[in-house]
Write a protein that holds these residues in place. Structure first.
Motif, short mmCIF file in Angstrom:
data_model
loop_
_atom_site.label_atom_id
_atom_site.label_comp_id
_atom_site.label_asym_id
_atom_site.label_seq_id
_atom_site.Cartn_x
_atom_site.Cartn_y
_atom_site.Cartn_z
N GLN A 89 -1.99 5.22 16.34
CA GLN A 89 -1.75 5.94 15.10
C GLN A 89 -1.60 4.97 13.94
N HIS A 90 -0.83 3.91 14.13
CA HIS A 90 -0.63 2.92 13.09
C HIS A 90 -1.92 2.16 12.79
N THR A 119 4.33 -1.87 15.12
CA THR A 119 3.62 -1.76 16.39
C THR A 119 4.19 -2.77 17.37
N GLY A 177 -3.90 3.83 10.38
CA GLY A 177 -3.28 3.96 9.07
C GLY A 177 -2.58 5.29 8.87
N GLU A 178 -2.27 5.94 9.97
CA GLU A 178 -1.57 7.24 9.91
C GLU A 178 -0.07 7.01 10.06
N PHE A 179 0.68 7.45 9.09
CA PHE A 179 2.13 7.26 9.10
C PHE A 179 2.81 8.57 8.73
N GLY A 180 4.05 8.67 9.03
CA GLY A 180 4.82 9.86 8.67
C GLY A 180 6.15 9.86 9.40
N ARG A 229 8.60 3.28 13.79
CA ARG A 229 8.59 3.76 12.40
C ARG A 229 8.37 2.61 11.42
N THR A 230 7.84 2.94 10.26
CA THR A 230 7.76 1.97 9.18
C THR A 230 9.04 2.10 8.35
N LEU A 272 1.31 5.65 19.62
CA LEU A 272 1.90 5.29 18.34
C LEU A 272 1.25 4.03 17.77
N ASN A 273 0.94 3.06 18.62
CA ASN A 273 0.20 1.88 18.15
C ASN A 273 -1.15 2.30 17.57
N GLU A 308 9.66 5.46 6.63
CA GLU A 308 9.70 6.70 7.41
C GLU A 308 11.12 7.06 7.84
#
Length: 122
Positions: A38-39, A2, A42-45, A65-66, A35-36, A69
């Motif tokens: 979403q993170h 983030t 706890g939603e990732f993809g 991205r993490t 996107l911040n 990902e």
């Protein structure tokens, strides 16, 4: 990853806007906030973008991205030969690297969403 809300405007101005291509700075800001959020949920993809041109938006998306990902860019590279398309894919990779420090997680495919192949040399 983030980006703190107070740093988003600077990130867009200094890292994204200098890249060749077009993105509305306000839209880029909203995408960063989304996107911040979403993170935070706890939603990732993985990330998939169609029509990457030179990777301006793709570079922004990659920044969030993490480590687990993957990121995929698809573009028809209309009017470009295979060699020119490979060169363009290398430009995209450089742009992503300039924003994210690496592009090892990035796959670039040439073609339309219904018919594409990976550019092996990119």
């Amino acid at each position: 990853m983030t980006i703190p809300e107070q740093e988003i405007e600077s990130f867009i101005e200094n890292s994204i806007m200098p890249l060749e291509g077009w993105i509305n700075p306000d839209a880029a800001h909203v995408i960063c906030l989304a996107l911040n959020h979403q993170h935070a949920l706890g939603e990732f993809g993985g990330v998939l973008e169609f029509g990457v041109w030179k990777g301006k938006l793709l570079s922004l998306l990659c920044k969030f991205r993490t480590d687990a990902e993957l990121v995929t860019g698809v573009d028809a590279f209309v009017g470009l030969t295979e060699a020119q398309a490979i060169h363009r894919a290398q430009e995209i990779r450089k742009n992503v690297e300039s924003v994210c420090g690496s592009a090892e997680f990035l796959k670039i495919f040439r073609g339309r969403s219904t018919d594409y192949h990976q550019l092996q040399d990119a």
